[in-house]
Design a protein around this motif. Sequence first.
Motif, short mmCIF file in Angstrom:
data_model
loop_
_atom_site.label_atom_id
_atom_site.label_comp_id
_atom_site.label_asym_id
_atom_site.label_seq_id
_atom_site.Cartn_x
_atom_site.Cartn_y
_atom_site.Cartn_z
N SER A 65 0.83 -1.21 0.00
CA SER A 65 0.00 0.00 0.00
C SER A 65 0.86 1.26 0.00
O SER A 65 0.53 2.25 -0.66
N LEU A 66 1.98 1.21 0.73
CA LEU A 66 2.90 2.35 0.74
C LEU A 66 3.50 2.58 -0.64
O LEU A 66 3.55 3.73 -1.13
N SER A 67 3.94 1.50 -1.30
CA SER A 67 4.52 1.64 -2.64
C SER A 67 3.47 2.08 -3.65
O SER A 67 3.75 2.87 -4.56
N ASP A 68 2.22 1.59 -3.50
CA ASP A 68 1.13 2.03 -4.36
C ASP A 68 0.89 3.53 -4.24
O ASP A 68 0.71 4.23 -5.24
N THR A 69 0.87 4.01 -3.00
CA THR A 69 0.65 5.44 -2.74
C THR A 69 1.75 6.29 -3.38
O THR A 69 1.47 7.28 -4.07
N CYS A 70 2.99 5.89 -3.17
CA CYS A 70 4.13 6.64 -3.73
C CYS A 70 4.20 6.51 -5.25
O CYS A 70 4.50 7.48 -5.96
N PHE A 71 3.91 5.31 -5.76
CA PHE A 71 3.93 5.05 -7.20
C PHE A 71 2.94 5.96 -7.92
O PHE A 71 3.27 6.60 -8.93
N SER A 72 1.73 6.05 -7.39
CA SER A 72 0.71 6.91 -7.98
C SER A 72 1.07 8.38 -7.83
O SER A 72 0.84 9.18 -8.75
N THR A 73 1.68 8.75 -6.70
CA THR A 73 2.03 10.14 -6.44
C THR A 73 3.12 10.66 -7.36
O THR A 73 3.20 11.86 -7.63
N THR A 74 3.96 9.77 -7.88
CA THR A 74 5.01 10.21 -8.81
C THR A 74 4.42 10.69 -10.14
O THR A 74 5.08 11.46 -10.86
N ILE A 75 3.20 10.25 -10.46
CA ILE A 75 2.60 10.57 -11.75
C ILE A 75 1.35 11.44 -11.63
O ILE A 75 1.22 12.48 -12.28
N ALA A 76 0.42 11.03 -10.78
CA ALA A 76 -0.94 11.62 -10.77
C ALA A 76 -0.98 13.12 -10.49
O ALA A 76 -1.63 13.86 -11.23
N PRO A 77 -0.36 13.64 -9.41
CA PRO A 77 -0.51 15.07 -9.12
C PRO A 77 -0.08 15.97 -10.28
O PRO A 77 -0.77 16.93 -10.61
N ARG A 78 1.06 15.65 -10.88
CA ARG A 78 1.53 16.48 -11.99
C ARG A 78 0.60 16.36 -13.20
O ARG A 78 0.32 17.34 -13.88
N THR A 79 0.11 15.14 -13.45
CA THR A 79 -0.80 14.94 -14.57
C THR A 79 -2.10 15.71 -14.36
O THR A 79 -2.67 16.27 -15.32
N ILE A 80 -2.59 15.75 -13.13
CA ILE A 80 -3.81 16.49 -12.80
C ILE A 80 -3.61 17.98 -13.07
O ILE A 80 -4.46 18.63 -13.69
N VAL A 81 -2.48 18.52 -12.62
CA VAL A 81 -2.19 19.95 -12.85
C VAL A 81 -2.00 20.23 -14.34
O VAL A 81 -2.51 21.23 -14.87
N ASP A 82 -1.26 19.35 -15.03
CA ASP A 82 -0.97 19.55 -16.45
C ASP A 82 -2.23 19.56 -17.30
O ASP A 82 -2.29 20.22 -18.34
N SER A 83 -3.26 18.82 -16.86
CA SER A 83 -4.50 18.76 -17.64
C SER A 83 -5.24 20.10 -17.64
O SER A 83 -6.14 20.31 -18.47
N LEU A 84 -4.85 21.01 -16.75
CA LEU A 84 -5.46 22.35 -16.70
C LEU A 84 -4.67 23.37 -17.51
O LEU A 84 -5.12 24.50 -17.71
N LEU A 85 -3.47 22.98 -17.95
CA LEU A 85 -2.60 23.90 -18.67
C LEU A 85 -2.76 23.75 -20.17
O LEU A 85 -3.04 22.66 -20.67
N LYS A 86 -2.57 24.85 -20.86
CA LYS A 86 -2.64 24.80 -22.33
C LYS A 86 -1.45 24.02 -22.88
O LYS A 86 -1.57 23.25 -23.83
N GLN A 87 -0.27 24.25 -22.28
CA GLN A 87 0.93 23.51 -22.68
C GLN A 87 1.69 23.10 -21.43
O GLN A 87 2.11 23.95 -20.65
N ALA A 88 1.85 21.80 -21.23
CA ALA A 88 2.54 21.28 -20.05
C ALA A 88 4.02 21.06 -20.37
O ALA A 88 4.36 20.47 -21.39
N SER A 89 4.86 21.57 -19.50
CA SER A 89 6.30 21.39 -19.68
C SER A 89 6.92 20.85 -18.39
O SER A 89 6.37 21.03 -17.30
N ILE A 90 8.06 20.22 -18.53
CA ILE A 90 8.78 19.66 -17.38
C ILE A 90 10.27 19.85 -17.63
O ILE A 90 10.76 19.63 -18.75
N SER A 91 10.99 20.32 -16.62
CA SER A 91 12.42 20.55 -16.80
C SER A 91 13.15 19.21 -16.95
O SER A 91 12.64 18.16 -16.55
N PHE A 92 14.35 19.29 -17.49
CA PHE A 92 15.14 18.07 -17.70
C PHE A 92 15.40 17.37 -16.37
O PHE A 92 15.25 16.15 -16.26
N THR A 93 15.76 18.15 -15.34
CA THR A 93 16.03 17.57 -14.02
C THR A 93 14.79 16.90 -13.44
O THR A 93 14.86 15.79 -12.91
#
Length: 310
Positions: A65-93
């Motif tokens: 359950s801990l790995s599931d929570t962290c695994f989803s958190t690596t992707i979901a929050p940023r994807t949720i925010v990006d879906s509100l943006l006209k153009q989503a960008s992410i730095s190389f780092t």
Amino acid sequence: MLLNNNVTEFILLGLTQDPFRKKVLFVVFLLFYMGTLLGNLLIIATIKTSQALGSPMYFFLFYLSLSDTCFSTTIAPRTIVDSLLKQASISFTECIIQVFTFHFFGCLEIFILILMAVDRYVAICKPLHYMTIMSRRVCGMLVAIAWVGSCVHSLVQIFLALSLPFCGPNEIDHYFCDLQPLLKLACSDTYMINLLLVSNSGAICTVSFLMLMVSYVIILRSLRNHSAEGRRKALSTCISHIIVVILFFGPCIFIYTRPATTFPMDKMIATFYSIGTPLLNPLIYTLRNAEVKNAMKKLWRKRVVSEDRK
């Protein structure tokens, strides 16, 4: 090492560019992520506070359950925010960090699922020696090895990513950073890198899946010698584990065990195992496990009582 890297950020094309569909995805991803957090954190809290869930099986379920929570958190929050943006960008780092964390917690989940299969094998096939073999110290060491193994796997991914030269296009046809989409942007021959990717991620997924399925076949065959009640309980637990294994490994094997070719369905399949599976796991384990459900009810009653006393 960085080779001729003229790219400082990447543009994530996401799942769609249609404004209405992006709003729909925002709602869906948000609901899925909130459900994932609620379900997995509830399991974590229940196992931590319940004395009835002190067996090795629930020790490993806690880390799943801990790995599931962290695994989803690596992707979901940023994807949720990006879906509100006209153009989503992410730095190389940030992209490299996302590759590391995504593979770290994904690999950790694979290793935890293997440990859960080992636990069920010992419990069902060696019941008299179960507590001796699967002692708290042994379980702790096995989880520590899983963390180290996941770190080694992720560091290999980072080494492969940093060895790619990026000097031109910076649009990633995906909604998160992963090594395969990055391979398409590299301005060099990526045949060997792709071969290493398949032999690393692909081999881990395929070999682990085969090991798990063989182990559960052995476990299910051994149930013939158990009583009807014991057989029913063990069968229910094993079926839950098998469902989780198939749901997680099926998409991973499809994505990571083939050459560097992309299909239109790739992003949807990635969505299923990165966003959907972490939500399904707590549902599968709680709905099919009477002990977890009873412990959750007791936890809820304690909270209600404490609230009433206030």
